[in-house]
Design a protein around this motif. Structure first.
Motif, PDB file in Angstrom:
ATOM      1  N   SER A 244       1.000  -1.162   0.152  1.00  0.00           N
ATOM      2  CA  SER A 244       0.038  -0.012   0.122  1.00  0.00           C
ATOM      3  C   SER A 244       0.749   1.371   0.103  1.00  0.00           C
ATOM      4  CB  SER A 244      -0.882  -0.055   1.275  1.00  0.00           C
ATOM      5  OG  SER A 244      -0.120   0.395   2.423  1.00  0.00           O
ATOM      6  N   SER A 245       2.157   1.003   0.259  1.00  0.00           N
ATOM      7  CA  SER A 245       2.764   2.410   0.451  1.00  0.00           C
ATOM      8  C   SER A 245       4.267   2.370  -0.004  1.00  0.00           C
ATOM      9  CB  SER A 245       2.869   2.520   2.008  1.00  0.00           C
ATOM     10  OG  SER A 245       3.334   3.637   2.495  1.00  0.00           O
ATOM     11  N   THR A 246       5.252   1.617   0.387  1.00  0.00           N
ATOM     12  CA  THR A 246       6.562   1.927   0.111  1.00  0.00           C
ATOM     13  C   THR A 246       6.763   1.329  -1.231  1.00  0.00           C
ATOM     14  OG1 THR A 246       7.301  -0.079   1.316  1.00  0.00           O
ATOM     15  CG2 THR A 246       7.636   1.949   2.122  1.00  0.00           C
ATOM     16  N   LEU A 247       6.312   0.019  -1.729  1.00  0.00           N
ATOM     17  CA  LEU A 247       6.362  -0.225  -3.135  1.00  0.00           C
ATOM     18  C   LEU A 247       5.868   0.534  -4.182  1.00  0.00           C
ATOM     19  CD1 LEU A 247       7.465  -2.748  -4.770  1.00  0.00           C
ATOM     20  CD2 LEU A 247       5.258  -4.000  -4.515  1.00  0.00           C
ATOM     21  N   PRO A 248       4.527   1.050  -4.125  1.00  0.00           N
ATOM     22  CA  PRO A 248       4.222   1.904  -5.219  1.00  0.00           C
ATOM     23  C   PRO A 248       5.088   3.194  -5.179  1.00  0.00           C
ATOM     24  CG  PRO A 248       2.407   1.394  -3.715  1.00  0.00           C
ATOM     25  CD  PRO A 248       3.594   0.829  -3.129  1.00  0.00           C
ATOM     26  N   ALA A 249       5.760   3.683  -4.132  1.00  0.00           N
ATOM     27  CA  ALA A 249       6.769   4.819  -4.245  1.00  0.00           C
ATOM     28  C   ALA A 249       7.915   4.620  -5.009  1.00  0.00           C
ATOM     29  CB  ALA A 249       6.911   5.149  -2.855  1.00  0.00           C
ATOM     30  N   ALA A 250       8.366   3.153  -4.704  1.00  0.00           N
ATOM     31  CA  ALA A 250       9.420   2.685  -5.537  1.00  0.00           C
ATOM     32  C   ALA A 250       9.370   2.348  -6.800  1.00  0.00           C
ATOM     33  CB  ALA A 250      10.142   1.468  -4.617  1.00  0.00           C
ATOM     34  N   MET A 251       8.200   1.851  -7.193  1.00  0.00           N
ATOM     35  CA  MET A 251       7.920   1.372  -8.420  1.00  0.00           C
ATOM     36  C   MET A 251       7.636   2.493  -9.394  1.00  0.00           C
ATOM     37  SD  MET A 251       8.008  -1.657  -8.617  1.00  0.00           S
ATOM     38  CE  MET A 251       7.110  -2.075 -10.263  1.00  0.00           C
TER      39      MET A 251
END
Length: 564
Positions: A244-251
């Protein structure tokens, strides 16, 4: 002939709470990153397959198949978050074995999937204080932390502001306030208990649990729906998870590559320089061995799994495991000693009820061994988590009764009760350790971890005092205590296992330095629970994330300076 340039700037091993943060921080700094996850891919929302199901939609009404659980999940089924709704978010124990030494009772709860235990964690998010970071130096157990609260405070700020933590500011030195969203509400019984306990003991504060559940919308994530079914996965994004949070930011950076269903076997090093060159991993579907190279490696596989990788990375130059010139790799593992300290009936509130399912409880922060050592047989502290609950229709499973009139009575809410669960600081001991079991292998042919663990007299003394104090507080709050315990559950039941690659000042007595960087391998960072040198008595996940963000910042700086 020139060396082949590395495929990536950084490799992140693991995708849980800290792995997601490593990926976010490093990609946002402009690094090309490979994230390797041993479990399957889970897409946010669409792969939360039981999120909206009702009990009658499942074959065993949410309770699960007891025969299947006994055969395939004998350890995981002990976890209170493990049900028929959530079993797909936990490992199959038969396929993922570990061993224990004689006299060791250790329950290792694991979630091998994209997002790791960020999908199933309890979301309690507490800062540590200098009482915690200074504990080892003060009483002589373990090795001194090479950092103090002031150095980590800005990173706590950064993490809290990004993940979203709801809570109430209390102005307590032992539990520093943070960057909070509005707190969830105490119910009527908890409000009364807070007032009565505070009046009798002004130094004690009952407050709402600080939780990574949003009470306000945030950057595309919705506020909490008060369902309290978080471990199924939350398509609203109302609690913090990698998905919900860190993965979308990294992607979003376009610099992240994610590989799932791949177990890292070992970190590879250059025998000339001693530096990490990348990792060797096994595709768990094809069983094919693969390699990836990078300028820097971040281990975020979870405390015990990160130690496993280091132990399995032994070479001629590192016969006892990678980054183990100190000989302490695998030692001083810890988990909070915890037990149900007291359960009380709370009469006088029958005319009150509550609505919704609040996904957090209450906490009473540490109040022992603060500025003076006043504990009885222990030198650190304990805290309490719990809350007041009103029994519903399910009380009929426990109470005596029969007939239509009795069944009709279960339509009404029942009496209130309140529980306080004690969490005691766990002392770091060399005898509590992880080693490789060379006689037993897992499904990938790798030696399994062997766990040796036992609580000592300090933890037993702390929980004995916690039981007495919980009884006193609930009695003062107007309750009738009907049970309590001073016996810790098996190691692992707090689900806060940590240590094994501890941080410290001296390379002769620690694995990592103050930047979570291996003393022996300067381009290797370990930023999950393995780095912890003590446990405090509050949940550690927020501290893991703050240390990870700080270490990533340091690594990027070192790369730019040519130090790595």
């Amino acid at each position: 002939m020139p060396d082949t340039p590395p495929q990536f700037d950084a490799i992140v091993v693991g995708s849980g709470i800290t792995g997601g943060w490593s990926a976010k921080q490093l990609t946002e700094a402009g690094l090309k990153v490979l994230m390797i996850e041993r479990g399957r891919k889970i897409e946010h929302g669409s792969d939360y397959v039981t999120e909206t199901l009702a009990p009658w939609d499942l074959p065993f009404r949410g309770l699960g198949d007891p025969e299947l659980f006994a055969k395939e999940y004998p350890v995981q089924r002990i976890n209170r978050h493990f049900t028929e709704f959530t079993q797909n978010h936990f490992v199959n124990d038969r396929e993922n074995p570990y061993s224990t030494e004689p006299g060791t009772d250790f329950t290792w709860f694991r979630s091998y999937q994209l997002g790791g235990r960020s999908l199933t964690w309890g979301r309690q998010a507490y800062r540590w204080s200098d009482y915690d970071f200074g504990a080892n130096k003060r009483d002589g157990f373990g090795t001194d932390w090479p950092i103090r609260y002031a150095e980590l405070a800005p990173w706590y700020d950064k993490v809290e502001e990004f993940i979203g933590v709801s809570g109430a500011a209390e102005g307590l030195a032992q539990l520093p306030d943070g960057k909070f969203q509005p707190p969830m509400a105490l119910n009527v019984v908890e409000q009364a208990a807070r007032a009565r306990i505070g009046a009798k003991w002004p130094e004690r504060r009952l407050t709402i649990g600080r939780t990574a559940n949003l009470t306000q919308e945030k950057e595309g994530r919705s506020a909490c729906q008060y369902r309290s079914i978080c471990a199924r996965g939350c398509s609203y994004g109302a609690y913090f998870s990698t998905q919900s949070s860190t993965l979308p930011a990294a992607m979003k950076t376009g610099l992240l590559t994610v590989v799932t269903d791949s177990v890292v076997e070992a970190i590879e090093t250059d025998p000339r320089t001693g530096r990490a060159t990348g990792v060797r991993f096994i595709d768990t579907t094809s069983k094919q061995r693969k390699r990836a190279t990078a300028r820097v490696v971040f281990l975020n596989a979870g405390a015990f799994n990160s130690v496993h990788v280091l132990l399995n990375s032994a070479t001629e130059a590192h016969p006892g495991g990678l980054a183990n010139s100190s000989g302490v790799l695998g030692t001083h593992i810890m988990d909070h000693a915890n037990t149900l300290s007291a359960l009380a009936l709370m009469p006088g509130y029958e005319q009150h009820t509550s609505f919704g399912n609040r996904p957090t409880g209450v906490v009473i922060p540490r109040f022992r061994n603060m500025d003076t050592l006043d504990g009885k047989g222990h030198s650190r502290g304990f805290s309490f988590q719990g809350g007041a609950l009103q029994s519903g229709w399910s009380r009929g499973k426990r109470e005596a009764g029969i007939g239509a009139e009795y069944k009709d009575s279960l339509r009404e809410v029942g009496p209130w009760r309140m529980v306080l669960v004690g969490f005691a600081d766990c002392m770091p001991r060399a005898s509590n350790r992880l080693t490789l079991n060379r006689t037993q292998t897992d499904a990938n042919g790798l030696p399994v971890l062997d766990v040796a663990f036992a609580f000592g007299k300090e933890e037993h003394a702390a929980l004995a005092e916690a039981k007495a104090e919980a009884t006193a507080m609930l009695t003062e709050a107007g309750g009738t205590v009907i049970m309590g315990s001073d016996t810790p559950g098996p190691g692992g039941t707090a689900i806060h296992e940590m240590g094994g690659a501890r941080m410290g000042w001296d390379p002769k007595t620690s694995v990592l330095n103050r930047w979570s960087q291996a003393h022996d391998v300067p381009n290797l960072f370990v930023t999950d629970g393995a780095q912890m040198s003590s446990t405090a008595c509050q949940n550690p996940s927020l501290t893991y994330m703050a240390l990870t963000a700080r270490a990533c910042d340091a690594a990027v700086r070192m790369l730019k300076e040519g130090a790595l």
